[in-house]
Scaffold this motif. Structure first.
Motif, mmCIF file in Angstrom:
data_model
loop_
_atom_site.group_PDB
_atom_site.id
_atom_site.type_symbol
_atom_site.label_atom_id
_atom_site.label_comp_id
_atom_site.label_asym_id
_atom_site.label_seq_id
_atom_site.Cartn_x
_atom_site.Cartn_y
_atom_site.Cartn_z
ATOM 1 N N LYS A 1 42.929 11.675 -69.245
ATOM 2 C CA LYS A 1 42.178 12.180 -68.094
ATOM 3 C C LYS A 1 41.132 11.165 -67.614
ATOM 4 C CE LYS A 1 39.576 16.042 -66.313
ATOM 5 N NZ LYS A 1 39.002 17.343 -66.547
ATOM 6 N N PRO A 2 40.271 10.629 -68.506
ATOM 7 C CA PRO A 2 39.315 9.628 -68.017
ATOM 8 C C PRO A 2 40.012 8.360 -67.508
ATOM 9 C CG PRO A 2 38.687 10.388 -70.205
ATOM 10 C CD PRO A 2 40.006 10.992 -69.885
ATOM 11 N N LEU A 3 41.119 7.991 -68.131
ATOM 12 C CA LEU A 3 41.849 6.805 -67.686
ATOM 13 C C LEU A 3 42.406 7.019 -66.282
ATOM 14 C CD1 LEU A 3 42.966 3.986 -68.286
ATOM 15 C CD2 LEU A 3 44.959 5.096 -69.312
ATOM 16 N N LEU A 4 42.980 8.185 -66.019
ATOM 17 C CA LEU A 4 43.485 8.474 -64.684
ATOM 18 C C LEU A 4 42.363 8.511 -63.658
ATOM 19 C CD1 LEU A 4 46.130 11.181 -65.600
ATOM 20 C CD2 LEU A 4 46.591 8.902 -64.680
ATOM 21 N N LEU A 5 41.223 9.067 -64.042
ATOM 22 C CA LEU A 5 40.064 9.081 -63.147
ATOM 23 C C LEU A 5 39.617 7.664 -62.829
ATOM 24 C CD1 LEU A 5 37.899 10.773 -61.694
ATOM 25 C CD2 LEU A 5 36.538 10.608 -63.773
ATOM 26 N N ALA B 1 46.974 -1.903 -64.276
ATOM 27 C CA ALA B 1 46.313 -2.071 -65.574
ATOM 28 C C ALA B 1 46.277 -0.734 -66.318
ATOM 29 C CB ALA B 1 44.903 -2.615 -65.381
ATOM 30 N N GLY B 2 45.949 0.337 -65.611
ATOM 31 C CA GLY B 2 45.915 1.662 -66.227
ATOM 32 C C GLY B 2 47.280 2.098 -66.711
ATOM 33 N N SER C 1 49.120 2.879 -75.141
ATOM 34 C CA SER C 1 48.505 3.916 -75.968
ATOM 35 C C SER C 1 49.537 4.949 -76.424
ATOM 36 C CB SER C 1 47.346 4.589 -75.241
ATOM 37 O OG SER C 1 47.806 5.297 -74.114
ATOM 38 N N ILE C 2 50.489 5.298 -75.568
ATOM 39 C CA ILE C 2 51.541 6.234 -75.963
ATOM 40 C C ILE C 2 52.406 5.613 -77.063
ATOM 41 C CG2 ILE C 2 53.643 7.401 -75.178
ATOM 42 C CD1 ILE C 2 52.163 7.772 -72.461
#
Length: 69
Positions: A56-60, A9-10, A17-18
């Motif tokens: 960064k928050p998405l990867l986290l 999903a991420g 988003s890109i």
């Protein structure tokens, strides 16, 4: 251990988003082409780096399931 749904999903969210960011910046090309070359370079360098910030928050979240540390 069962695989997490957050990683696929991420990844899809990242790709979307890109793509949206690229379309947004490309839609400004007519306006930006009238700017001096140095300003254009600075603008494209800036927007080429800025898209990384929300990742960064998405990867986290993809790794831990939380949005903050």
């Amino acid at each position: 251990m069962t695989p997490s749904w957050r990683k696929p999903a991420g990844a899809l969210i990242m790709i979307a988003s890109i793509f949206i960011w690229a379309v947004l910046i490309a839609s400004l090309a007519d306006t930006i082409s009238g700017w001096p070359v140095g300003v254009q370079m600075a603008f494209y360098a800036f927007v080429g780096i800025v898209w990384i910030m929300p990742m960064k928050p998405l990867l986290l979240w993809m790794e831990t399931g939380r949005w903050r540390v």
